[in-house]
Design an enzyme around this catalytic site. Structure first.
Site, PDB file in Angstrom:
ATOM      1  N   CYS A 187       0.823  -1.201   0.000  1.00  0.00           N
ATOM      2  CA  CYS A 187       0.000   0.000   0.000  1.00  0.00           C
ATOM      3  C   CYS A 187       0.863   1.258   0.000  1.00  0.00           C
ATOM      4  O   CYS A 187       2.061   1.217   0.280  1.00  0.00           O
ATOM      5  CB  CYS A 187      -0.893   0.043   1.246  1.00  0.00           C
TER       6      CYS A 187
ATOM      7  N   ASP B  28      22.043  35.315 -15.560  1.00  0.00           N
ATOM      8  CA  ASP B  28      20.734  35.927 -15.786  1.00  0.00           C
ATOM      9  C   ASP B  28      20.598  37.199 -14.956  1.00  0.00           C
ATOM     10  O   ASP B  28      20.818  37.197 -13.733  1.00  0.00           O
ATOM     11  CB  ASP B  28      19.634  34.937 -15.413  1.00  0.00           C
TER      12      ASP B  28
END
Length: 509
Positions: free
Chosen positions: A34, A439
């Protein structure tokens, strides 16, 4: 991989969704495995066994739970204690399974021996590469049975079984039911039109869906991508066939709703996996956030906007082309240029809600006269050079094993430098530590003057600098008007110097 049993136990007892997909629980009595969030009555600790992957649980003789459906869990994070070799192998298996020649060919591509690769998988995931690939195939077949109305013969082909007989035998062996019996349990109440499919793709919370939409909306190529009313939509092309998909947030659970229209069911596995990567659904926020909090500026933003992900892309060539367009101009300007390229050179497509074109292929752009739509001569030649390299096979964005070697080849193309390469690594190659340090938006966010200063500042964020970049761009967006004026002055300086810098002068393309 060694699991912390106390952590697993607490996560299981509390059904903590942050651990969904990070481990699986085998219940000795029922012999099922599970997810940590399974709603079934809690088993006693002495009857539980913990596994690092679904494949490991299956190898130990447990079958998937029909209630919590392990096939719906978020993917195991590739960085969760695994080696680089295993991480790359998982990415390659996710792209094509083992259909390109089995474990031996996979190992050869990774530069290791097949026996060593098996040992690495057993150590880190508790299962062999074959077992991992088979479990993924079975899980996808189960997902198609539950969430589509495809005939079983088409599901067999779409999930890679090759024949209906092998498909039926595989499902019955694992689930102890026939495919038809499993479909009856679902009791579907809605039927999708032909060639349309609806999937739920789960993630570990938190997930900043609005942040993802905002980033994609600003960069959406007109005609190819549309962001509206909380939904992202785009056209796609595979093996000569065209289609589209749209993605929205499922308000009832930790999942995205994905609607796909595509005529070839055999392409569904690839499409779904690509969408998972594009929306960064396998990310483990609990592992990422401690590094980001190491920087004071990022810590405040992380608390304000938890769960920001790194947007991927549908096609690496398309993203690289867009990155080249975005050098030295604003995001808005690059978006407008991309729209002109698409409307002039892209194939038309009749889709819903503003989807009118497919992005042009490398073969088309290799000979396209891009200057006619406003692209500068230097960038037009860079795009054509990239397109020729891609169409000839010199550069391929699929199945990249060695990112550094790939980026070196990319930078051999005139007009592509470190900024573009790192941006491509960040979004197309899914490298979590990629960081375009030149950048200007990133520099402005931390009020730093040079890329070297920025790289030193974000060292504490490794190996999650791509996520740091997303938060820094969000900070920089507050200064957008001032950035635009500074960008104009910077552009004029470069023109006077006669250079062609390889960085964004806004926030990012």
């Amino acid at each position: 991989m060694n699991l912390d049993l106390q952590v697993c136990s607490r996560a299981r007892l509390s059904r903590d969704p942050r651990f969904d997909g990070k481990f699986f629980i085998g219940v000795v009595g029922s012999r099922v495995y599970c997810r940590p969030i399974c709603p079934a009555p809690t088993a006693k600790e002495k009857n539980c066994r913990y596994f690092a992957s679904a494949a490991a649980a299956a190898e130990a003789g447990f079958r998937p739970c029909l209630r919590c459906r392990p096939e719906c869990s978020p993917g195991t994070p590739a960085w969760l204690g695994t080696s680089n070799t295993v991480s790359r192998a998982l990415r390659l298996i996710g792209e094509s399974g083992l259909e390109d020649g089995g474990v031996e060919v996979l190992a050869e591509r990774l530069g290791v021996g097949s026996r060593h690769l098996r040992r690495l998988f057993l150590h880190h995931l508790g299962a062999t590469p074959i077992a991992v690939a088979q479990t993924r195939r079975l899980h996808f077949a189960k997902k198609l049975i539950d969430e589509t109305t495809l005939p079983m013969s088409q599901i067999a082909l779409a999930s890679g079984f090759g024949s209906v007989r092998r498909f039926n035998a595989g499902i019955r062996k694992v689930y102890h039911r026939t495919p038809t019996q499993i479909r009856r349990l679902v009791r579907q109440t809605t039927t999708q039109p032909g060639n349309q499919y609806l999937f739920r793709l789960h993630f570990r919370p938190p997930y900043h869906w609005q942040g993802m939409l905002d980033f994609l909306a600003a960069r959406a190529t007109p005609g190819v991508e549309v962001v509206e009313s909380g939904t992202y939509r785009r056209t796609i092309s595979l093996h000569g066939r065209a289609g589209y998909f749209e993605v929205s947030l499922d308000d009832s659970r930790d999942a995205l709703l994905v609607r796909i229209e595509f005529a070839d069911p055999q392409s569904l596995f690839f499409i779904v996996e690509r969408i998972r990567a594009m929306f960064d659904l396998n990310a483990d926020w609990a592992a990422i956030v401690p590094s980001l909090r190491a920087d004071p500026a990022l810590a405040a933003r992380v608390e304000l906007d938890p769960g920001l992900r790194v947007p991927g892309c549908w096609d690496g060539f398309e993203l690289a082309t867009r990155a080249i367009l975005g050098q030295q101009i604003t995001v808005k300007g690059a978006t407008a240029l991309a729209g002109r390229i698409v409307s002039t050179f892209g194939k038309t497509y009749k889709g819903p809600g503003g989807l009118t074109h497919l992005f042009p292929s490398a073969e088309i752009l290799a000979e396209a006269k891009l200057t006619t739509v406003g692209v500068t001569g230097a960038r037009a030649e860079t795009i054509r050079s990239l397109a020729r390299a891609v169409s000839s096979g010199k550069i391929s964005f699929a199945g990249v094993v060695d990112s550094d070697a790939f980026l070196d080849r990319l930078c051999e193309i005139p007009g592509i430098g470190k900024w573009t390469a790192q941006y491509v690594a960040m979004r197309a190659l899914r490298e979590p530590d990629a960081f375009p340090s030149s950048d200007l938006g990133l520099l402005r966010a931390l009020a730093l003057a040079t890329p070297r200063e920025l790289e030193q500042r974000v060292q504490a964020c490794r190996p999650w600098r791509a996520y740091a970049a997303m938060y820094l761009w969000k900070i920089a967006s507050q200064f957008a008007p001032r950035a635009a004026r500074s960008s104009s002055r910077q552009s004029q300086k470069h023109k006077v110097a006669g250079s062609a810098p390889d960085h964004s002068i806004s926030i990012a393309v």
